[in-house]
Design an enzyme around this catalytic site. Structure first.
Site, PDB file in Angstrom:
ATOM      1  N   HIS A   1       0.919  -1.334  -0.062  1.00 57.23           N
ATOM      2  CA  HIS A   1       0.088   0.047   0.009  1.00 57.23           C
ATOM      3  C   HIS A   1       0.914   1.314   0.057  1.00 57.23           C
ATOM      4  CE1 HIS A   1      -2.872   2.886   1.797  1.00 57.23           C
ATOM      5  NE2 HIS A   1      -3.762   2.076   1.550  1.00 57.23           N
TER       6      HIS A   1
ATOM      7  N   GLN B   1      -4.680  -5.438   6.823  1.00 54.62           N
ATOM      8  CA  GLN B   1      -5.527  -6.148   6.107  1.00 54.62           C
ATOM      9  C   GLN B   1      -5.525  -7.832   6.841  1.00 54.62           C
ATOM     10  OE1 GLN B   1      -7.980  -5.416   4.058  1.00 54.62           O
ATOM     11  NE2 GLN B   1      -7.109  -3.274   3.415  1.00 54.62           N
TER      12      GLN B   1
ATOM     13  N   LYS C   1     -10.701  -1.017  10.292  1.00 49.57           N
ATOM     14  CA  LYS C   1     -10.617  -2.439   9.457  1.00 49.57           C
ATOM     15  C   LYS C   1     -11.190  -3.562  10.189  1.00 49.57           C
ATOM     16  CE  LYS C   1      -7.487  -0.497   6.131  1.00 49.57           C
ATOM     17  NZ  LYS C   1      -8.471   0.014   4.793  1.00 49.57           N
TER      18      LYS C   1
ATOM     19  N   CYS D   1      -4.792   2.629  -3.744  1.00 51.32           N
ATOM     20  CA  CYS D   1      -3.402   3.138  -3.112  1.00 51.32           C
ATOM     21  C   CYS D   1      -2.289   2.129  -3.225  1.00 51.32           C
ATOM     22  CB  CYS D   1      -3.693   3.450  -1.767  1.00 51.32           C
ATOM     23  SG  CYS D   1      -4.729   4.677  -1.240  1.00 51.32           S
TER      24      CYS D   1
HETATM   25  N1  7TS Z   1      -1.842  -1.038   4.441  1.00 49.28           N
HETATM   26  C1  7TS Z   1      -2.859  -1.691   3.898  1.00 49.28           C
HETATM   27  C2  7TS Z   1      -2.404  -2.979   3.570  1.00 49.28           C
HETATM   28  C3  7TS Z   1      -4.086  -1.172   3.713  1.00 49.28           C
HETATM   29  O1  7TS Z   1      -4.968  -1.831   3.136  1.00 49.28           O
HETATM   30  C4  7TS Z   1      -4.501   0.398   4.061  1.00 49.28           C
HETATM   31  C5  7TS Z   1      -5.869   0.895   3.760  1.00 49.28           C
HETATM   32  C6  7TS Z   1      -3.412   0.638   4.772  1.00 49.28           C
HETATM   33  C7  7TS Z   1      -2.128   0.197   4.977  1.00 49.28           C
HETATM   34  C8  7TS Z   1      -3.691   2.131   5.358  1.00 49.28           C
HETATM   35  O2  7TS Z   1      -4.471   2.233   6.353  1.00 49.28           O
HETATM   36  P1  7TS Z   1      -5.167   3.489   6.967  1.00 49.28           P
HETATM   37  O3  7TS Z   1      -6.129   3.054   8.023  1.00 49.28           O
HETATM   38  O4  7TS Z   1      -4.130   4.111   7.756  1.00 49.28           O
HETATM   39  O5  7TS Z   1      -5.742   4.315   6.021  1.00 49.28           O
HETATM   40  N2  7TS Z   1      -6.324   0.265   2.799  1.00 49.28           N
HETATM   41  C9  7TS Z   1      -7.640   0.742   1.987  1.00 49.28           C
HETATM   42  C10 7TS Z   1      -8.052   0.116   1.067  1.00 49.28           C
HETATM   43  O6  7TS Z   1      -7.766  -1.032   0.653  1.00 49.28           O
HETATM   44  N3  7TS Z   1      -9.185   0.763   0.616  1.00 49.28           N
HETATM   45  O7  7TS Z   1      -9.400   1.945   1.444  1.00 49.28           O
HETATM   46  C11 7TS Z   1      -8.017   1.889   2.535  1.00 49.28           C
END
Ligand code: 7TS
Length: 407
Positions: free
Chosen positions: A124, A204, A227, A365
């Site tokens: 990501h 995830q 999540k 992303c």
């Molecule tokens: N790492 C992974 C693997 C992710 O899927 C996400 C967010 C992040 C880091 C960042 O997380 P945050 O909570 O700090 O934003 N992924 C996604 C997605 O797949 N669709 O929207 C956000």
């Protein structure tokens, strides 16, 4: 058959009864964020109506109560991922902030000119950009583990990349855009043999399978509350105590200090050293509630049921000749990215939305992943334990209608 009573579980999530555009909501965007069970929503209301007060500051009743609840949430997180000490659990705003914290603080202390940091081709952006920033600042070099056509990391290439120059390996546990479950135990072992530290991006993974940081022996593990059926704006950094102790603070301010004079400031102990300012108290407490909820269902049951959904969904989607799945690793979580011949994913998303089906479209992303598979974007259906096979049927029906509309 798994032990999940999905119809009973759905009763816990008020939003799942919603109608969108006159249709029953089919929420298949769980990798972006999960819906919240009523008890998490209730906890937020209860906090603000019965406990609201700043923590670690007052000696008055409400402050003691909110401090106790916040620290209880820390213990719940600690137990959930099997950390050794409460001090190893740092509350942050989410995965992104947790990674930035490590990049900045570990970077300042341990990364020097000519050092190397290894990430993977399926990260990501939040596990790419902070390391690029550190590399630029410290004169270090970023290396990338490639993946094969099935979206599996090429472990032989990893072994070639790693050397005594490698200071840190930062890898996603489960890819958000491909669903791949990476062999992190093996990666951690190989990295440690070379003397490198390892950060695992668990954004995830914690919602799909049991994570035990002690057993994995990772040095850092990061996650997002939203999540994991908890609120937005709160996340966790787990770090091994001796490492966190050696690292300088990330931000300066209240709560992270022991004493301040204009000449010299002494920093607080862990975990407060990394929690400058008033934290996200209500959401931290409600994250504890969300974890208790997930544990009451059981991650083994969740994993088993979501695998049923993944297998059912994969089978049904592959029956559509115009559809191609991006991400076909042997080890996968309940995430299916796909493209349709000659129809842009944004159009797919818009037409599915008209049928009440919520999926995410775009690069998720993970722009380098899109480039690797030579697609501009994908549509992504990501399943939770509250989804049903009937909802997957609704997805398939909506996709078929989309294909018909585009002729
Ligand atoms: N790492 C992974 C693997 C992710 O899927 C996400 C967010 C992040 C880091 C960042 O997380 P945050 O909570 O700090 O934003 N992924 C996604 C997605 O797949 N669709 O929207 C956000």
């Amino acid at each position: 058959m798994s032990n999940i009573d999905v119809w009973k579980i759905r009763e816990d999530f008020p939003i799942l009864k919603a109608k969108v555009r006159g249709k029953d909501l089919v929420y298949l965007d769980n990798a972006a964020t999960t819906q919240k069970p009523q008890i998490v929503i209730d906890k937020l209301v209860q906090y603000y109506s019965e406990m609201n007060s700043n923590i670690h500051r007052g000696v008055h009743y409400l402050s003691e109560l909110s401090t106790k609840e916040f620290e209880k949430a820390r213990k719940i997180v600690k137990k959930f991922i099997n950390a050794n000490f409460d001090e190893e659990i740092i509350f942050t705003r989410g995965t992104t902030e947790s990674i930035n914290l490590v990049a900045s603080s570990f970077g300042k202390k341990f990364i020097n000119e000519g050092d190397e940091i290894i990430i993977s081709a399926m990260e990501h952006h939040s596990n790419i950009v902070p390391w690029q920033m550190v590399c630029e600042e410290r004169g270090a070099i970023l290396k990338v583990i490639p993946m094969n056509d099935d979206a599996e990391l090429m472990m032989d290439e990893f072994k070639k990349l790693i050397s005594e120059k490698t200071k840190l390996v930062s890898i996603v546990h489960i890819s958000n855009s491909l669903g791949t479950i990476n062999p992190i135990r093996n990666i951690i072992k190989i990295a440690h043999q070379a003397g490198a530290k390892v950060l695992i991006d668990g954004a995830q993974s914690v919602q799909h399978l049991k994570v035990d940081v002690n057993n994995l022996d990772c040095d850092f593990f990061v996650l997002s509350g939203h999540k994991l059926y908890g609120p937005t704006g709160v996340g966790i950094l787990y770090g091994k105590k001796e490492l966190l102790e050696a690292m300088p603070p990330y931000q300066g301010g209240g709560d992270m200090i022991r004493s301040v004079t204009f000449e010299k400031t002494l920093y607080n102990d862990l975990p407060y050293k990394f929690e400058a300012g008033t934290p996200n108290i209500a959401d931290g407490i409600a994250l504890g509630t969300a974890i208790q909820y997930v544990e009451s269902i059981g991650l083994d049951n969740i994993y088993e049921y979501e695998m049923e959904l993944l297998n059912y969904g994969t089978e049904k989607l592959l029956e559509i000749p115009e559809l191609r799945i991006i991400g076909t690793a042997k080890e996968k979580a309940s995430v299916i990215s796909f493209v349709l011949d000659n129809i842009h994913p944004h159009d797919v998303g818009t037409l599915l939305d008209r049928e009440g089906v919520a999926v995410r479209t775009g690069h998720h992303c993970t722009e380098p992943v899109m480039r690797r598979f030579d697609v501009p974007a994908t549509s992504r259906a990501s399943f939770s334990f509250y989804n049903t096979k009937e909802e997957i049927d609704a997805l398939v029906k909506a996709i078929k209608r989309t294909i018909l509309m585009f002729g």
